[in-house]
Design a protein around this motif. Sequence first.
Motif, mmCIF file in Angstrom:
data_model
loop_
_atom_site.group_PDB
_atom_site.id
_atom_site.type_symbol
_atom_site.label_atom_id
_atom_site.label_comp_id
_atom_site.label_asym_id
_atom_site.label_seq_id
_atom_site.Cartn_x
_atom_site.Cartn_y
_atom_site.Cartn_z
ATOM 1 N N ALA A 1 3.291 -44.064 13.751
ATOM 2 C CA ALA A 1 3.727 -45.262 13.039
ATOM 3 C C ALA A 1 4.577 -46.130 13.939
ATOM 4 O O ALA A 1 4.981 -45.733 15.039
ATOM 5 N N GLU A 2 4.861 -47.330 13.436
ATOM 6 C CA GLU A 2 5.770 -48.238 14.127
ATOM 7 C C GLU A 2 7.121 -48.222 13.444
ATOM 8 O O GLU A 2 7.215 -48.415 12.225
ATOM 9 N N ASP A 3 8.159 -47.970 14.221
ATOM 10 C CA ASP A 3 9.519 -48.168 13.738
ATOM 11 C C ASP A 3 9.809 -49.656 13.903
ATOM 12 O O ASP A 3 10.000 -50.143 15.016
ATOM 13 N N THR A 4 9.788 -50.403 12.791
ATOM 14 C CA THR A 4 9.881 -51.857 12.893
ATOM 15 C C THR A 4 11.249 -52.328 13.399
ATOM 16 O O THR A 4 11.406 -53.481 13.778
ATOM 17 N N THR A 5 12.243 -51.424 13.422
ATOM 18 C CA THR A 5 13.541 -51.786 13.979
ATOM 19 C C THR A 5 13.460 -51.951 15.484
ATOM 20 O O THR A 5 14.006 -52.899 16.055
ATOM 21 N N SER A 6 12.741 -51.015 16.141
ATOM 22 C CA SER A 6 12.633 -51.046 17.599
ATOM 23 C C SER A 6 11.283 -51.565 18.084
ATOM 24 O O SER A 6 11.158 -51.976 19.235
ATOM 25 N N PHE B 1 6.750 -40.778 15.408
ATOM 26 C CA PHE B 1 5.910 -39.801 14.716
ATOM 27 C C PHE B 1 6.668 -39.176 13.548
ATOM 28 O O PHE B 1 7.855 -38.842 13.657
ATOM 29 N N PHE B 2 5.919 -39.001 12.441
ATOM 30 C CA PHE B 2 6.437 -38.326 11.258
ATOM 31 C C PHE B 2 5.443 -37.240 10.852
ATOM 32 O O PHE B 2 4.283 -37.245 11.273
ATOM 33 N N SER C 1 9.186 -42.346 20.492
ATOM 34 C CA SER C 1 8.716 -42.563 21.858
ATOM 35 C C SER C 1 9.289 -43.873 22.396
ATOM 36 O O SER C 1 9.858 -44.676 21.652
ATOM 37 N N SER C 2 9.093 -44.095 23.676
ATOM 38 C CA SER C 2 9.512 -45.359 24.298
ATOM 39 C C SER C 2 8.344 -46.325 24.421
ATOM 40 O O SER C 2 8.466 -47.375 25.046
ATOM 41 N N VAL C 3 7.206 -45.972 23.804
ATOM 42 C CA VAL C 3 5.999 -46.789 23.893
ATOM 43 C C VAL C 3 6.017 -47.852 22.807
ATOM 44 O O VAL C 3 6.229 -47.544 21.626
ATOM 45 N N LYS C 4 5.783 -49.089 23.187
ATOM 46 C CA LYS C 4 5.653 -50.146 22.197
ATOM 47 C C LYS C 4 4.365 -49.938 21.408
ATOM 48 O O LYS C 4 3.338 -49.584 21.964
ATOM 49 N N LYS D 1 -3.477 -46.439 32.215
ATOM 50 C CA LYS D 1 -3.313 -45.758 30.928
ATOM 51 C C LYS D 1 -2.759 -44.361 31.164
ATOM 52 O O LYS D 1 -2.948 -43.778 32.239
ATOM 53 N N ARG D 2 -2.125 -43.806 30.133
ATOM 54 C CA ARG D 2 -1.446 -42.514 30.285
ATOM 55 C C ARG D 2 -1.530 -41.735 28.981
ATOM 56 O O ARG D 2 -1.627 -42.310 27.895
ATOM 57 N N THR D 3 -1.467 -40.413 29.112
ATOM 58 C CA THR D 3 -1.374 -39.527 27.950
ATOM 59 C C THR D 3 -0.123 -38.670 28.079
ATOM 60 O O THR D 3 0.098 -38.037 29.124
ATOM 61 N N GLU D 4 0.688 -38.668 27.046
ATOM 62 C CA GLU D 4 1.856 -37.791 26.988
ATOM 63 C C GLU D 4 1.629 -36.736 25.923
ATOM 64 O O GLU D 4 0.884 -36.945 24.959
ATOM 65 N N ILE D 5 2.280 -35.588 26.107
ATOM 66 C CA ILE D 5 2.087 -34.465 25.192
ATOM 67 C C ILE D 5 3.432 -33.982 24.661
ATOM 68 O O ILE D 5 4.471 -34.113 25.320
ATOM 69 N N LEU D 6 3.397 -33.430 23.456
ATOM 70 C CA LEU D 6 4.567 -32.845 22.819
ATOM 71 C C LEU D 6 4.198 -31.479 22.290
ATOM 72 O O LEU D 6 3.123 -31.306 21.716
#
Length: 413
Positions: A119-124, A129-130, A150-153, A184-189
């Motif tokens: 989702a988008e945190d509309t504040t930032s 993720f939820f 995340s730090s991704v827009k 492009k990039r992929t990050e994992i958690l």
Amino acid sequence: MKFSKKWLFIILIGFITFSSFPQSTYGVVFYTDYMPHLTGGNNEEYVLIYKYDTISNDAVIHEEIKSRICTRTLTEFQTVESDDTLITNWDFVYEERAIESNKTDLVFFNSRSYVFIAAEDTTSGNLTFFATFSDDNGATWEDIRHVFNSSVKIDYFLEFGVANLATELFIAYSYKINPSGTVKRTEILTIDPVSLSVSLSDVSTDFYGDDFELYTHENNIYVVSTYEDTFDNRFVRLASTSTGTSFDGQTVYIDPLFGLAEYFEPSVVAWNDGFFVVAHDLIEDIYDEVQNITFTEHILWGAYVGNVADSSSITYHKVVKDEAAGYTRKSPSVSTYEGQIFVAFELTEGTKLGGGRPEVAFSFSTNGDTWTDNFMGGFTIYFNPGIFFAIATIACFAIVLPVYLVVSKAKKN
């Protein structure tokens, strides 16, 4: 017949009075469901999540994420809407922050169904993720929990997927670095399945794709995605990873049905000692001479991969229909049930029929070529109430008809 002037006066006054009332036009309310994700659950039941929109006057007035329990009854495999459960509104407020959902995914792990929301945190303006979970196949869901910022827009976000890796849950999300998308990039958690807290965040050396799905099988995560080579040729790529940080297993490339779609949105499941991949593509449906238009629709197709290390082990299959026939079928999510391939997908009237609002549809197959939406699960003729009714009806006729004929003949004599 005399017509009273009094009645004429009453009718006239009534007409004027009725005409003076303000008139209103009420829009018809429609409902549409799409974005299906399907997975097995507890007790041979299946869990489906999807997006559910309420539309009035051609405007979406309400958006929700819902779940449905799919289960076998005595006479059928029940997939229709029946007391579906609301998971959350598509847009919601979390700790006084406005959250706008973007994509969802579903995974079943340790007897629990997990729904993750990108989702988008509309504040930032960043991707966040939820998650929530259910212990009863989606009949009830826990309150939404925050997992990771995340730090991704959000404008750079491409795709995400969820699976389980060993004892933890695993999220991969892909995004572009620059506006043109040349990098492009992929990050994992990795995520603790109980606390839903992130235990590890890392960057994968391999890019998972603009669209991809994750699937866990035999301690590996399989990544199925649209892949574009340096010559702009597009394939469906099936690769595996044991760590999440790189494709350290075998990789196979599957030719698409027509190669006309920008993304094939593939889904994969283990089947018959191999893997069955279902994806969509575009097909030229019909040419309209009057409008000089060739209508194109989405169609589903499948590929069985007997050995990920051997491209010659791939066999191709039609899925549901081998022609559009005025309809569009896309965005599949595939699983298996009692050895059957079980796929959920979006079904819509195509452009030739004027277009329509999508709905989630289902189909089953024993061999990948013959499909039915009326699969009965482990159907046994002796335990089907419909068979009992048919046998009883035939028995009644077999007894009543001869008796009737005998009695009629006796009366004549």
